[in-house]
Write an enzyme that holds these catalytic residues in place. Structure first.
Site, mmCIF file in Angstrom:
data_model
loop_
_atom_site.group_PDB
_atom_site.id
_atom_site.type_symbol
_atom_site.label_atom_id
_atom_site.label_comp_id
_atom_site.label_asym_id
_atom_site.label_seq_id
_atom_site.Cartn_x
_atom_site.Cartn_y
_atom_site.Cartn_z
ATOM 1 N N ARG A 103 -1.146 -12.272 8.001
ATOM 2 C CA ARG A 103 -2.176 -11.332 7.536
ATOM 3 C C ARG A 103 -3.186 -11.227 8.665
ATOM 4 O O ARG A 103 -3.842 -12.206 9.016
ATOM 5 C CB ARG A 103 -2.826 -11.865 6.252
ATOM 6 C CG ARG A 103 -4.078 -11.114 5.850
ATOM 7 C CD ARG A 103 -4.537 -11.415 4.446
ATOM 8 N NE ARG A 103 -3.695 -10.733 3.474
ATOM 9 C CZ ARG A 103 -4.022 -10.523 2.202
ATOM 10 N NH1 ARG A 103 -5.196 -10.943 1.739
ATOM 11 N NH2 ARG A 103 -3.205 -9.891 1.383
ATOM 12 N N HIS A 130 0.166 -2.490 3.952
ATOM 13 C CA HIS A 130 0.349 -3.658 3.084
ATOM 14 C C HIS A 130 1.682 -3.451 2.339
ATOM 15 O O HIS A 130 1.707 -3.225 1.132
ATOM 16 C CB HIS A 130 -0.836 -3.748 2.116
ATOM 17 C CG HIS A 130 -0.988 -5.075 1.442
ATOM 18 N ND1 HIS A 130 -0.162 -6.157 1.702
ATOM 19 C CD2 HIS A 130 -1.867 -5.504 0.497
ATOM 20 C CE1 HIS A 130 -0.548 -7.180 0.950
ATOM 21 N NE2 HIS A 130 -1.572 -6.818 0.213
ATOM 22 N N GLN A 133 2.674 -5.416 -0.872
ATOM 23 C CA GLN A 133 1.982 -4.912 -2.061
ATOM 24 C C GLN A 133 2.717 -3.693 -2.621
ATOM 25 O O GLN A 133 2.903 -3.558 -3.835
ATOM 26 C CB GLN A 133 0.540 -4.526 -1.677
ATOM 27 C CG GLN A 133 -0.262 -3.912 -2.790
ATOM 28 C CD GLN A 133 -0.641 -4.920 -3.867
ATOM 29 O OE1 GLN A 133 -1.145 -5.987 -3.576
ATOM 30 N NE2 GLN A 133 -0.377 -4.589 -5.117
ATOM 31 N N ASP A 218 -8.173 0.851 -5.274
ATOM 32 C CA ASP A 218 -8.363 -0.316 -4.407
ATOM 33 C C ASP A 218 -9.859 -0.377 -4.121
ATOM 34 O O ASP A 218 -10.597 0.589 -4.395
ATOM 35 C CB ASP A 218 -7.539 -0.153 -3.113
ATOM 36 C CG ASP A 218 -7.623 -1.378 -2.180
ATOM 37 O OD1 ASP A 218 -8.118 -2.446 -2.615
ATOM 38 O OD2 ASP A 218 -7.183 -1.269 -1.010
ATOM 39 N N CYS A 258 -4.514 -2.994 -6.750
ATOM 40 C CA CYS A 258 -3.874 -4.096 -6.014
ATOM 41 C C CYS A 258 -4.632 -5.406 -6.175
ATOM 42 O O CYS A 258 -4.054 -6.465 -5.984
ATOM 43 C CB CYS A 258 -3.744 -3.722 -4.541
ATOM 44 S SG CYS A 258 -5.322 -3.369 -3.755
ATOM 45 N N ARG A 286 3.887 -9.348 -7.749
ATOM 46 C CA ARG A 286 3.885 -9.739 -6.330
ATOM 47 C C ARG A 286 4.896 -10.856 -6.095
ATOM 48 O O ARG A 286 5.633 -10.852 -5.110
ATOM 49 C CB ARG A 286 2.478 -10.200 -5.889
ATOM 50 C CG ARG A 286 1.424 -9.109 -5.837
ATOM 51 C CD ARG A 286 1.688 -8.064 -4.763
ATOM 52 N NE ARG A 286 1.866 -8.638 -3.443
ATOM 53 C CZ ARG A 286 0.872 -8.951 -2.605
ATOM 54 N NH1 ARG A 286 -0.370 -8.645 -2.923
ATOM 55 N NH2 ARG A 286 1.115 -9.476 -1.410
HETATM 56 N N1 CP Z 1 -3.553 -7.670 -3.381
HETATM 57 C C1 CP Z 1 -3.617 -8.666 -2.479
HETATM 58 O O1 CP Z 1 -3.016 -8.628 -1.403
HETATM 59 O O2 CP Z 1 -4.384 -9.715 -2.896
HETATM 60 P P1 CP Z 1 -4.859 -10.910 -1.964
HETATM 61 O O3 CP Z 1 -5.766 -10.344 -0.932
HETATM 62 O O4 CP Z 1 -5.571 -11.863 -2.894
HETATM 63 O O5 CP Z 1 -3.658 -11.552 -1.344
HETATM 64 N N1 NVA Z 2 -7.702 -2.688 1.204
HETATM 65 C C1 NVA Z 2 -7.937 -4.067 0.864
HETATM 66 C C2 NVA Z 2 -6.750 -4.657 0.180
HETATM 67 C C3 NVA Z 2 -6.900 -6.062 -0.301
HETATM 68 C C4 NVA Z 2 -5.652 -6.621 -0.898
HETATM 69 C C5 NVA Z 2 -8.306 -4.843 2.122
HETATM 70 O O1 NVA Z 2 -7.707 -4.606 3.166
HETATM 71 O O2 NVA Z 2 -9.209 -5.680 2.035
#
Ligand code: CP
Ligand code: NVA
Length: 300
Positions: A103, A130, A133, A218, A258, A286
Site C-alpha cells: 500500500r 485500489h 477493493q 468513498d 469502501c 474483502r
Molecule cells: N477499504 C479499505 O481499503 O479499507 P482499509 O483502508 O481499512 O484497508
Molecule cells: N480513497 C481512500 C480509500 C480508502 C480505503 C483513500 O485513498 O484514502
C-alpha cells in the site's frame, strides 16, 4: 509473471475467474468446510506506507485460510524509498518470500517493486487505484443481482458520488470489463481522470443516481490529502449520500462504501444503517475476494 497492480492488466475472463473462485471459497467456508491449503509453504510480505484495517486483515487472514503465511511490515521499519531504495527492497524480499503486497502513496513504487522483485506484486491501494477493493465491490453486487455469476451483472449500473479517486478508478475499470454502466458525479475540479470512454462523468449527483442499481461512496479526503481537507470538504458539500438523494434510484438499489466512512459527511447514518446499505457485507467480502485473487495468482 502475473502481478496484480491494476484491473486493466486482466481480461474480463480472468476477472470472472477470480470472482468465481472467491464465491466458491466463501461457499465452502460458510458450509464449515476448510478451504484447501493451496498456498501451503507460500509467504506474502505486506508493506504499508498508510494505515489499514480491511486490507490488512483480509490479506493476512486470507493467506492463513489458504494455508499460507503473511508478514506485515510497516513503513517505520522498512522505510520504502527512504531507508532503502524501492528496487533494493524488492530485490531483498523477492529472494525470501513468494509475493509482495504493498500500500503506497506513489503508484510508480508498485511498478518499481514489480520490475525488481522477481515475484508477483500486489496493489493494496495506491494514489491511482485500489483493485483489490474493486473485486470485493463486484462480489457484493453479484450477491445482490447475480449470485455466483459475474457475467450476469452485464447491463447493471453503478453511480459513484464523490471524488474521482483511486477507488473510483478501479471500480470504473472493473465495471467496464463486466459490461456494467459506471457513472460518476464529481465537482469539475475532482473529476475522474485517465478513464476516458469507460464511464460517464457528470457534476450533478441527482443526475448520476437516476435509476441506478447501486450508489457508491468513498471519503472526500483520501489518506495523504489532509492538507487539502478544508478545500475538498467545501467542494463536496452537495455530494452527500442521504435519503433525499436516494429518491431517484431503482427500487431495489443498494448502497456501497469502501470504508472507512466519515458518517455525516459523505454519507448519513440513516443511509449507512438503512435497508439499502450493504457496506458491512461488502467489507467482509474483502476477505473472500482477496482469497479468490490470491489463489488464482499464487497457487498456479
Ligand atoms: N477499504 C479499505 O481499503 O479499507 P482499509 O483502508 O481499512 O484497508
Ligand atoms: N480513497 C481512500 C480509500 C480508502 C480505503 C483513500 O485513498 O484514502
Amino acid at each position: 509473471m502475473q502481478h496484480f497492480l491494476s484491473i486493466d492488466d486482466f481480461t474480463p475472463a480472468q476477472v470472472c475467474t477470480m470472482l468465481k473462485r472467491a464465491h466458491a471459497l466463501r461457499e465452502q467456508r460458510r458450509n464449515g468446510v476448510p478451504n484447501e491449503p493451496v498456498l501451503a509453504g507460500k509467504t506474502l510480505a505486506m508493506l504499508f506506507e498508510k494505515p489499514s484495517l480491511r486490507t490488512r486483515v483480509s490479506f493476512e487472514q486470507g493467506m492463513l485460510e489458504l494455508g499460507g503465511n503473511a508478514i506485515v511490515l510497516g513503513q517505520h521499519e522498512v522505510g520504502l524509498g527512504k531507508r532503502e531504495s524501492v528496487a533494493d527492497v524488492a530485490r531483498v524480499l523477492g529472494g525470501m518470500v513468494h509475493a509482495i503486497a504493498a500500500r503506497v502513496f506513489n503508484h510508480e513504487h508498485l511498478e518499481e517493486l514489480a520490475a525488481h522483485a522477481g515475484v508477483p506484486v500486489i496493489n493494496m491501494l495506491s494514489d491511482q487505484s485500489h483493485p483489490a477493493q474493486a473485486l470485493a465491490d463486484v462480489l457484493t453486487l453479484m450477491d445482490e443481482f447475480s449470485p455466483g455469476n459475474p457475467e450476469g451483472l452485464k447491463g447493471r449500473s453503478v453511480a459513484f458520488v464523490g471524488d474521482g479517486n483511486n477507488v473510483a478508478r478501479s471500480l470504473a475499470v472493473i465495471c467496464e470489463k463486466l459490461g456494467m454502466r459506471f457513472v460518476i458525479a464529481s465537482p469539475p475540479e475532482f473529476e475522474l481522470t485517465a478513464a476516458p470512454g469507460i464511464c460517464e462523468l457528470v457534476t450533478d449527483p441527482r443526475e448520476a443516481v437516476k435509476g441506478v442499481d447501486a450508489v457508491y461512496a468513498d471519503t472526500f479526503v483520501s489518506m495523504g490529502e489532509e492538507a487539502e481537507k478544508e478545500k475538498k470538504l467545501a467542494a463536496f458539500k452537495d455530494y452527500q449520500i442521504n435519503d433525499a438523494l436516494l429518491e431517484g434510484v431503482a427500487e431495489d438499489a443498494i448502497v456501497l462504501h469502501c470504508l472507512p466512512a466519515y458518517r455525516g459527511v459523505e454519507i448519513t447514518d440513516a443511509v449507512m444503517d438503512g435497508p439499502r446499505s450493504r457496506v458491512f457485507p461488502q467489507a467482509h467480502n474483502r476477505l473472500h475476494a482477496q482469497k479468490g485473487m490470491l489463489a488464482e495468482l499464487l497457487a498456479k
